[in-house]
Design a protein around this motif. Structure first.
Motif, short mmCIF file in Angstrom:
data_model
loop_
_atom_site.label_atom_id
_atom_site.label_comp_id
_atom_site.label_asym_id
_atom_site.label_seq_id
_atom_site.Cartn_x
_atom_site.Cartn_y
_atom_site.Cartn_z
N GLU A 1 -1.34 -4.79 7.04
CA GLU A 1 -0.42 -3.73 6.61
C GLU A 1 -1.08 -2.35 6.57
OE1 GLU A 1 1.41 -4.73 2.89
OE2 GLU A 1 1.84 -6.77 3.53
N SER A 2 -2.28 -2.23 7.10
CA SER A 2 -3.03 -0.98 6.99
C SER A 2 -2.36 0.21 7.66
CB SER A 2 -4.44 -1.16 7.55
OG SER A 2 -4.39 -1.39 8.94
N ARG B 1 -4.47 -3.23 0.18
CA ARG B 1 -3.49 -3.85 1.05
C ARG B 1 -4.17 -4.78 2.02
NH1 ARG B 1 0.56 0.51 3.52
NH2 ARG B 1 2.15 -0.96 2.97
N ALA C 1 3.27 3.86 3.50
CA ALA C 1 3.22 3.46 2.10
C ALA C 1 4.09 4.38 1.27
CB ALA C 1 1.78 3.50 1.60
N LEU D 1 -4.63 2.43 -2.04
CA LEU D 1 -3.90 1.17 -2.18
C LEU D 1 -4.75 0.02 -1.69
CD1 LEU D 1 -0.31 1.90 -0.80
CD2 LEU D 1 -0.95 1.55 -3.17
#
Length: 71
Positions: free
Chosen positions: A23-24, A19, A28, A17
């Motif tokens: 937001e790591s 991102r 997800a 993804l």
């Protein structure tokens, strides 16, 4: 934006993804719709630059060029 690799505990699939870094670490949703996929450690291969002509085969795990290191 960085590309992160995640693994879904439900279907055991790994996916990537794009991102924001903020937001790591947030869980997800996998492409199959399962929630709570977690980020995995992604290993990348990077070429090793020789420091001078005639340098040793540093970075080539096989040592003789047979593995495709182009040495």
């Amino acid at each position: 934006m960085p590309l992160y690799e995640y693994r879904c505990p439900t279907c055991r699939k790994t996916f990537e993804l794009l991102r924001p870094m903020s937001e790591s670490t947030t869980g997800a949703t996998c492409p199959r719709g399962h929630k709570h996929a977690t980020r995995t450690l992604s290993l990348i291969a990077a070429p090793v630059r020789e420091s001078s002509p005639g340098a040793s085969q540093a970075g080539c795990a096989c040592g003789n060029g047979a593995c495709g290191c182009a040495h």
